[in-house]
Design a protein around this motif. Sequence first.
Motif, PDB file in Angstrom:
ATOM      1  N   LEU A 222       0.885  -1.216   0.092  1.00 33.38           N
ATOM      2  CA  LEU A 222       0.121   0.090   0.104  1.00 33.38           C
ATOM      3  C   LEU A 222       0.736   1.117   0.187  1.00 33.38           C
ATOM      4  CD1 LEU A 222      -3.035   1.141   0.100  1.00 33.38           C
ATOM      5  CD2 LEU A 222      -2.662   1.113   2.483  1.00 33.38           C
ATOM      6  N   GLY A 223       1.906   1.544   0.845  1.00 37.69           N
ATOM      7  CA  GLY A 223       2.469   2.604   1.054  1.00 37.69           C
ATOM      8  C   GLY A 223       3.579   2.994  -0.085  1.00 37.69           C
ATOM      9  N   PHE A 224       3.936   1.711  -0.813  1.00 37.37           N
ATOM     10  CA  PHE A 224       4.817   1.993  -1.791  1.00 37.37           C
ATOM     11  C   PHE A 224       4.073   2.206  -3.132  1.00 37.37           C
ATOM     12  CE2 PHE A 224       6.776  -0.493   1.360  1.00 37.37           C
ATOM     13  CZ  PHE A 224       8.079   0.242   1.588  1.00 37.37           C
ATOM     14  N   ARG A 225       2.858   1.947  -3.148  1.00 33.75           N
ATOM     15  CA  ARG A 225       1.972   1.992  -4.558  1.00 33.75           C
ATOM     16  C   ARG A 225       1.887   3.606  -4.679  1.00 33.75           C
ATOM     17  NH1 ARG A 225      -1.182  -2.112  -6.504  1.00 33.75           N
ATOM     18  NH2 ARG A 225      -2.762  -0.721  -7.089  1.00 33.75           N
ATOM     19  N   GLU A 226       1.640   4.376  -3.667  1.00 37.85           N
ATOM     20  CA  GLU A 226       1.886   5.907  -3.618  1.00 37.85           C
ATOM     21  C   GLU A 226       3.170   6.285  -4.411  1.00 37.85           C
ATOM     22  OE1 GLU A 226       1.372   7.306   0.468  1.00 37.85           O
ATOM     23  OE2 GLU A 226      -0.309   6.133   0.631  1.00 37.85           O
ATOM     24  N   LEU A 227       4.239   5.569  -4.237  1.00 42.59           N
ATOM     25  CA  LEU A 227       5.612   5.941  -4.738  1.00 42.59           C
ATOM     26  C   LEU A 227       5.598   5.171  -6.209  1.00 42.59           C
ATOM     27  CD1 LEU A 227       7.730   5.325  -1.981  1.00 42.59           C
ATOM     28  CD2 LEU A 227       6.763   7.576  -2.515  1.00 42.59           C
ATOM     29  N   HIS A 228       4.579   4.578  -6.793  1.00 37.58           N
ATOM     30  CA  HIS A 228       4.413   3.969  -7.986  1.00 37.58           C
ATOM     31  C   HIS A 228       5.931   3.089  -8.317  1.00 37.58           C
ATOM     32  CE1 HIS A 228       1.292   6.800  -8.816  1.00 37.58           C
ATOM     33  NE2 HIS A 228       1.933   7.967  -8.573  1.00 37.58           N
ATOM     34  N   THR A 229       5.950   2.191  -7.201  1.00 43.26           N
ATOM     35  CA  THR A 229       7.144   1.182  -7.449  1.00 43.26           C
ATOM     36  C   THR A 229       6.582   0.138  -8.237  1.00 43.26           C
ATOM     37  OG1 THR A 229       6.787   0.150  -5.325  1.00 43.26           O
ATOM     38  CG2 THR A 229       8.134   1.879  -5.405  1.00 43.26           C
ATOM     39  N   PRO A 230       7.266  -0.380  -9.221  1.00 43.52           N
ATOM     40  CA  PRO A 230       6.821  -1.535 -10.113  1.00 43.52           C
ATOM     41  C   PRO A 230       6.469  -2.619  -8.976  1.00 43.52           C
ATOM     42  CG  PRO A 230       8.711  -0.390 -10.822  1.00 43.52           C
ATOM     43  CD  PRO A 230       8.585   0.034  -9.681  1.00 43.52           C
ATOM     44  N   LYS A 231       7.177  -3.031  -8.442  1.00 39.71           N
ATOM     45  CA  LYS A 231       6.563  -4.489  -7.317  1.00 39.71           C
ATOM     46  C   LYS A 231       5.503  -4.067  -6.589  1.00 39.71           C
ATOM     47  CE  LYS A 231      10.272  -5.964  -5.367  1.00 39.71           C
ATOM     48  NZ  LYS A 231      11.388  -6.226  -4.191  1.00 39.71           N
ATOM     49  N   SER A 232       5.109  -3.095  -6.247  1.00 31.39           N
ATOM     50  CA  SER A 232       4.054  -2.798  -5.415  1.00 31.39           C
ATOM     51  C   SER A 232       2.779  -2.505  -6.308  1.00 31.39           C
ATOM     52  CB  SER A 232       4.044  -1.689  -4.606  1.00 31.39           C
ATOM     53  OG  SER A 232       4.210  -0.241  -5.547  1.00 31.39           O
ATOM     54  N   LEU A 233       2.904  -1.902  -7.573  1.00 32.18           N
ATOM     55  CA  LEU A 233       1.925  -1.834  -8.499  1.00 32.18           C
ATOM     56  C   LEU A 233       1.350  -3.230  -9.113  1.00 32.18           C
ATOM     57  CD1 LEU A 233       3.148   1.410 -10.242  1.00 32.18           C
ATOM     58  CD2 LEU A 233       1.384   1.199  -8.515  1.00 32.18           C
ATOM     59  N   ARG A 234       2.315  -4.184  -9.171  1.00 28.75           N
ATOM     60  CA  ARG A 234       2.095  -5.393  -9.905  1.00 28.75           C
ATOM     61  C   ARG A 234       1.520  -6.399  -8.649  1.00 28.75           C
ATOM     62  NH1 ARG A 234       7.525  -5.597 -11.113  1.00 28.75           N
ATOM     63  NH2 ARG A 234       8.875  -7.075  -9.499  1.00 28.75           N
ATOM     64  N   THR A 235       1.376  -6.065  -7.430  1.00 26.59           N
ATOM     65  CA  THR A 235       0.960  -6.805  -6.479  1.00 26.59           C
ATOM     66  C   THR A 235      -0.443  -6.499  -6.022  1.00 26.59           C
ATOM     67  OG1 THR A 235       3.224  -7.012  -5.823  1.00 26.59           O
ATOM     68  CG2 THR A 235       1.569  -7.713  -3.982  1.00 26.59           C
ATOM     69  N   GLN A 236      -1.072  -7.498  -5.710  1.00 24.24           N
ATOM     70  CA  GLN A 236      -2.461  -7.330  -5.017  1.00 24.24           C
ATOM     71  C   GLN A 236      -2.443  -6.528  -3.888  1.00 24.24           C
ATOM     72  OE1 GLN A 236      -4.979 -10.965  -4.979  1.00 24.24           O
ATOM     73  NE2 GLN A 236      -6.972  -9.858  -4.199  1.00 24.24           N
ATOM     74  N   PRO A 237      -3.261  -5.638  -3.763  1.00 25.66           N
ATOM     75  CA  PRO A 237      -3.569  -5.083  -2.563  1.00 25.66           C
ATOM     76  C   PRO A 237      -3.926  -5.981  -1.578  1.00 25.66           C
ATOM     77  CG  PRO A 237      -4.261  -3.396  -3.957  1.00 25.66           C
ATOM     78  CD  PRO A 237      -3.988  -4.861  -4.627  1.00 25.66           C
ATOM     79  N   LEU A 238      -3.226  -6.120  -0.267  1.00 27.58           N
ATOM     80  CA  LEU A 238      -3.959  -6.849   0.968  1.00 27.58           C
ATOM     81  C   LEU A 238      -5.391  -6.595   1.269  1.00 27.58           C
ATOM     82  CD1 LEU A 238      -0.710  -7.065   3.045  1.00 27.58           C
ATOM     83  CD2 LEU A 238      -1.623  -8.845   2.240  1.00 27.58           C
ATOM     84  N   PHE A 239      -5.746  -5.430   1.294  1.00 31.77           N
ATOM     85  CA  PHE A 239      -7.106  -4.903   1.675  1.00 31.77           C
ATOM     86  C   PHE A 239      -8.410  -5.551   0.755  1.00 31.77           C
ATOM     87  CE2 PHE A 239      -5.978  -0.526   3.474  1.00 31.77           C
ATOM     88  CZ  PHE A 239      -5.135  -1.256   4.552  1.00 31.77           C
ATOM     89  N   THR A 240      -7.751  -6.080  -0.522  1.00 28.85           N
ATOM     90  CA  THR A 240      -8.708  -6.739  -1.393  1.00 28.85           C
ATOM     91  C   THR A 240      -8.584  -8.252  -1.269  1.00 28.85           C
ATOM     92  OG1 THR A 240      -7.505  -6.380  -3.290  1.00 28.85           O
ATOM     93  CG2 THR A 240      -8.858  -4.584  -2.815  1.00 28.85           C
ATOM     94  N   HIS A 241      -7.625  -8.626  -0.892  1.00 26.96           N
ATOM     95  CA  HIS A 241      -7.343 -10.103  -0.864  1.00 26.96           C
ATOM     96  C   HIS A 241      -8.374 -10.911  -0.322  1.00 26.96           C
ATOM     97  CE1 HIS A 241      -5.504 -14.154  -0.770  1.00 26.96           C
ATOM     98  NE2 HIS A 241      -4.458 -13.581  -1.471  1.00 26.96           N
ATOM     99  N   SER A 242      -9.133 -11.842  -0.820  1.00 24.06           N
ATOM    100  CA  SER A 242     -10.236 -12.610  -0.405  1.00 24.06           C
ATOM    101  C   SER A 242      -9.945 -13.234   0.933  1.00 24.06           C
ATOM    102  CB  SER A 242     -10.694 -13.763  -1.462  1.00 24.06           C
ATOM    103  OG  SER A 242      -9.649 -14.781  -1.471  1.00 24.06           O
ATOM    104  N   THR A 243      -8.767 -13.621   1.433  1.00 18.96           N
ATOM    105  CA  THR A 243      -8.611 -14.215   2.749  1.00 18.96           C
ATOM    106  C   THR A 243      -8.692 -13.300   3.641  1.00 18.96           C
ATOM    107  OG1 THR A 243      -6.838 -15.805   1.487  1.00 18.96           O
ATOM    108  CG2 THR A 243      -6.738 -15.419   4.095  1.00 18.96           C
ATOM    109  N   VAL A 244      -8.320 -12.116   3.318  1.00 20.61           N
ATOM    110  CA  VAL A 244      -8.259 -10.847   4.278  1.00 20.61           C
ATOM    111  C   VAL A 244      -9.767 -10.183   4.667  1.00 20.61           C
ATOM    112  CG1 VAL A 244      -7.754  -8.586   5.135  1.00 20.61           C
ATOM    113  CG2 VAL A 244      -5.815 -10.207   4.029  1.00 20.61           C
ATOM    114  N   THR A 245     -10.241 -10.149   3.466  1.00 21.32           N
ATOM    115  CA  THR A 245     -11.754  -9.656   3.211  1.00 21.32           C
ATOM    116  C   THR A 245     -12.709 -10.653   3.980  1.00 21.32           C
ATOM    117  OG1 THR A 245     -12.016 -10.428   1.086  1.00 21.32           O
ATOM    118  CG2 THR A 245     -11.245  -8.102   1.198  1.00 21.32           C
TER     119      THR A 245
END
Length: 322
Positions: A222-245
Amino acid sequence: MLSSPSLRLRDGAEFPQIGMGTWKHNGEKAINAVYTGLQVGYRLIDGACDYGNEKECGEGLRRALADGFVRREDVWVVSKLWNTFHHKENVKEAVQRSLSDWGVSYFDLYYVHFPISLKYVSPAERYPPGWYVDGKSKVEHDPAPFRETWEALEELVDLGLIKHLGVSNMCSALLMDLMSYARIKPSVIQIEIHPYNVQERAVQYAHSQGLQVTAYSSFGPLGFRELHTPKSLRTQPLFTHSTVTAIALAHGATPAQIILRWATQRGLAIIPKSDTEQQMRENLESARITLSEAEMQAISGLNVGLRFNDPADDFEGCHIFS
């Protein structure tokens, strides 16, 4: 007023288990975040020279103290030694500059931000110095033995400028070496931990050596998506992961609260950054949730050993975790 549970440090001090992070809080936003966080009930503010906002965070603290709803002795003010200040002659300079910016006479906890030494940059030239010696693109190492850095910090504990020492972004092998010679043992280690990077063995070793563990980047990309880092942008946010939700729905909680409770139920301290008072309250309230063992294991099962804060991704030669 809400409050945080606490963890006990090696000297018996009560360490707030839920603190407030300040990375990427700037200007008036940083002032208001610290002030509001203290008003809500936070008693640990996690800062760093490299965040470039210690004056503003200190102003938020000053206003809270002036308004009388918190006392200095009840607040853990935390900062970190930047990589360019690792030589003995530069350590005290860095600590005194951060103390001045915060407007305090001592730090409750002071970390070494990374176990890597970069060429010194005078604060008169550029502050905070950042990674680049030229301020643009050149990373230049200037090796200082970590023991030299640590012994300089121990002297500042002796002088009363620091109460507790910590390390950050340090692997277990380096921690093992540090423990072999440290006159004043580190009390806390701060490392990147979230469901995509569980770090079970690192946590076990730190706890076996009497250190508490603070998890940063609790929300993974999440925090790294604000910086537009490639690794973070291609990773599913934890807040939307079905296990967590699914677990959040079962507890009537937010995904953020479930992720934070997964960490604190493991015995970890956390320092989530909050942009609103509601988020601040929800983060503290996460401690009231009790996850089942099956739910804990399901969240830990998301582990893929994925780091989002790896200097080697961005700075040539900075192979801390390789």
